[in-house]
Write an enzyme that holds these catalytic residues in place. Structure first.
Site, mmCIF file in Angstrom:
data_model
loop_
_atom_site.group_PDB
_atom_site.id
_atom_site.type_symbol
_atom_site.label_atom_id
_atom_site.label_comp_id
_atom_site.label_asym_id
_atom_site.label_seq_id
_atom_site.Cartn_x
_atom_site.Cartn_y
_atom_site.Cartn_z
ATOM 1 N N TYR A 170 0.854 -1.187 0.000
ATOM 2 C CA TYR A 170 0.000 0.000 0.000
ATOM 3 C C TYR A 170 0.887 1.232 0.000
ATOM 4 O O TYR A 170 1.809 1.338 0.813
ATOM 5 C CB TYR A 170 -0.905 -0.003 1.251
ATOM 6 C CG TYR A 170 -1.763 1.230 1.358
ATOM 7 C CD1 TYR A 170 -2.842 1.417 0.496
ATOM 8 C CD2 TYR A 170 -1.496 2.226 2.290
ATOM 9 C CE1 TYR A 170 -3.632 2.566 0.566
ATOM 10 C CE2 TYR A 170 -2.285 3.376 2.372
ATOM 11 C CZ TYR A 170 -3.346 3.533 1.506
ATOM 12 O OH TYR A 170 -4.129 4.663 1.578
ATOM 13 N N ASP A 272 9.616 3.790 -0.802
ATOM 14 C CA ASP A 272 8.545 4.389 -0.016
ATOM 15 C C ASP A 272 8.868 4.124 1.453
ATOM 16 O O ASP A 272 8.674 3.031 1.972
ATOM 17 C CB ASP A 272 7.193 3.783 -0.410
ATOM 18 C CG ASP A 272 6.048 4.393 0.394
ATOM 19 O OD1 ASP A 272 6.323 5.222 1.276
ATOM 20 O OD2 ASP A 272 4.888 4.019 0.138
ATOM 21 N N LYS A 300 4.188 10.290 7.881
ATOM 22 C CA LYS A 300 3.990 9.722 9.215
ATOM 23 C C LYS A 300 4.950 10.296 10.266
ATOM 24 O O LYS A 300 4.856 11.465 10.579
ATOM 25 C CB LYS A 300 4.085 8.196 9.137
ATOM 26 C CG LYS A 300 2.910 7.585 8.340
ATOM 27 C CD LYS A 300 2.690 6.143 8.675
ATOM 28 C CE LYS A 300 1.772 5.430 7.719
ATOM 29 N NZ LYS A 300 0.401 5.261 8.158
HETATM 30 C C1 LIG Z 1 4.053 2.635 2.965
HETATM 31 C C2 LIG Z 1 2.994 3.684 2.897
HETATM 32 N N1 LIG Z 1 3.032 4.596 1.923
HETATM 33 C C3 LIG Z 1 2.114 5.580 1.818
HETATM 34 C C4 LIG Z 1 1.081 5.655 2.738
HETATM 35 C C5 LIG Z 1 0.062 6.756 2.621
HETATM 36 O O1 LIG Z 1 0.270 7.674 3.621
HETATM 37 P P1 LIG Z 1 -0.915 8.674 4.078
HETATM 38 O O2 LIG Z 1 -1.912 7.855 4.821
HETATM 39 O O3 LIG Z 1 -0.220 9.701 4.916
HETATM 40 O O4 LIG Z 1 -1.483 9.254 2.823
HETATM 41 C C6 LIG Z 1 1.007 4.725 3.778
HETATM 42 C C7 LIG Z 1 -0.092 4.787 4.774
HETATM 43 O O5 LIG Z 1 -0.310 3.922 5.575
HETATM 44 C C8 LIG Z 1 1.971 3.702 3.849
HETATM 45 O O6 LIG Z 1 1.929 2.778 4.823
#
Ligand SMILES: Cc1ncc(COP(=O)(O)O)c(C=O)c1O
Length: 463
Positions: A170, A272, A300
């Protein structure tokens, strides 16, 4: 989010017993959270599912929180929990952290938003460059925005359209990455020719088809897909250690091979690090595993509980932004309040010493769980990196999403979650999440977790 997994992992545990205990614990949770129920009934009238984000949905209803301090949170019924959820891995600094609070209050009194650059964004960009080894940074407001910009950069840098991602990962909820997030086994297709499965409605098929997935920890499958799509792939976006299907670290040599292959094929490599970034080492997975990508996405934990994200870029990629070839915009990018929180988080709170302490605390908690798993002969194991850890309800180690689908015992995972919640441990709902420790967590907090886990182990194994 709920992912259906098999129930085959725990043949030794009586399924009827799991069902009976789950019903008991679910009833108990419902009884304990009557005020949450009232709020839920009010909330569903004005918010779909009664929550601001679908990830907050839960059975029988979400537990609505009132406040947090240090390692603790209190729900609206007044129950106190030790928080191992930590806002989906954001609050490594602990709730109501005084250093971050002071920085934000001071910034508030000097004005909170100008949409003109301030000194804070320079300090944070310098700190991120030092931590992660990429020279240039821009800011966003979330992980979703960071990965969306990263995809634009990969396409802009290469003039190609196809994005590769890892199946079962995700990366936020924009069109290019809402593909093969949690597909079923039947939908997945061949390892080196996986099907692009949209994650929900609202995404044009033409865009879904531009994103292809590959299994994690399998450099040969990646090599084969890159060969087949030679000249078409703009970028590969991946978590260097998977953290949305429990925790799956990279196998020895895998990331190095990914780096070589993406270079050979002229593909932009995006790590990511929204989850791993500020939680598993000062320089995230990039530092921890020693492989540097072309682009890093963060969000985060870097902003200490404020809504912000960042994108790190190589010099070449950054030139696309500087020259206006790829547009990277946002009214709130580098917002002074968020930058003040990020600066205090990164320079005052999450120091080298803090990472060493988080790692040690996590090791201790994992060892405690390992002892209980051995004593009660539970079909599970622990995994962890930095501030993050989990008990994975599979008798065998997981290396990728296909393992996750076929080996994780979803019913046992759900039951463990219920035991934790009913024993004062606030945990992320769902089968696939992990705990996040904060600098405020003490040995006593860890013991409270172990007591809850032992209550679960004892009850589930007794006949
Ligand atoms: C690995 C990863 N990338 C991107 C995101 C998206 O982040 P946001 O919820 O701040 O849009 C998340 C959210 O859980 C994530 O776990």
């Amino acid at each position: 989010m709920t992912v259906e997994t098999s129930t085959t992992g725990a043949a030794a545990i009586d399924r009827a017993r799991i069902k009976q205990l789950t019903e008991q614990q679910m009833d108990l949770l419902a009884q304990r959270t009557q005020r949450s129920k009232e709020l839920y009934e009010r909330a569903v009238k004005v918010m779909p599912g009664g929550v601001p984000s679908s990830f907050q949905e839960n059975d029988p209803w979400p537990v609505y929180l009132d406040r947090g301090s240090g390692s603790r949170v209190w729900d609206v019924d007044g129950a106190e929990y030790t928080d191992f959820h930590n806002g989906f891995g954001v609050m490594c600094i602990g709730h109501a952290n005084p250093a971050v609070g002071a920085a934000v209050k001071a910034r508030h009194d000097e004005g909170t938003h100008f949409a003109a650059p301030t000194d804070g964004s320079i300090v944070v960009a310098e700190e991120l460059a030092d931590r992660f080894g990429l020279p240039q940074w821009r800011f966003t407001n979330s992980g979703t925005e960071s990965t969306m910009d990263a995809v634009h950069l990969a396409r802009g840098a290469t003039g190609r359209d196809v994005i590769l991602k890892i199946e079962g990962s995700y990366h936020g909820h924009h069109d290019a990455v809402m593909v093969s997030v949690y597909p079923s086994l039947e939908e997945l297709g061949e390892r080196d020719d996986p099907v692009s499965v949209p994650y929900g409605g609202g995404y044009p098929r033409a865009l879904t088809d531009l994103t292809r997935s590959v299994p994690f920890n399998d450099a040969d499958a990646l090599a084969s897909v890159l060969e087949k799509l030679d000249g078409k792939v703009a970028g590969l976006i991946m978590e260097p250690a998977m953290m949305n299907i429990n925790i799956i670290p990279p196998r020895e040599g895998y990331l190095e091979r990914v780096r070589e292959l993406t270079r050979e094929h002229g593909v932009i490599l995006i790590f990511d690090e929204v989850k791993t970034g500020a939680t598993i080492a000062r320089g995230g997975a990039t530092q921890r595993f020693g492989v540097t990508p072309d682009v890093i996405t963060l969000a985060k934990a870097i902003c200490g509980g404020y809504p912000g994200g960042a994108i790190g870029m190589s010099k070449e990629v950054a030139e696309l932004v500087a020259s206006g070839t790829v547009h990277q915009y946002g009214t709130f990018n580098g917002n002074p309040l968020v930058m003040a929180a990020a600066q205090a988080t990164l320079t005052e709170v999450l120091t080298e010493d803090a990472y060493a302490a988080l790692e040690a605390a996590n090791q201790k908690l994992r060892s405690g769980c390992d002892e209980l798993i051995a004593r009660y002969e539970l079909p599970c194991y622990t995994q962890g990196l930095g501030a993050k850890g989990c008990v994975i309800f599979s008798a065998e180690p997981l290396y990728e999403y296909r393992d996750y689908l076929t080996k994780v015992d979803g019913e046992l995972s759900t039951l463990a979650w219920l035991f934790h919640m009913n024993h004062g441990i606030f945990m992320t709902p769902g089968v696939e999440e992990e705990w996040t420790l904060s600098i405020a967590h003490t040995d006593e907090d860890a013991q409270r977790f172990l007591d809850a886990f032992e209550a679960f182990a004892r009850d589930v194994t007794s006949s």
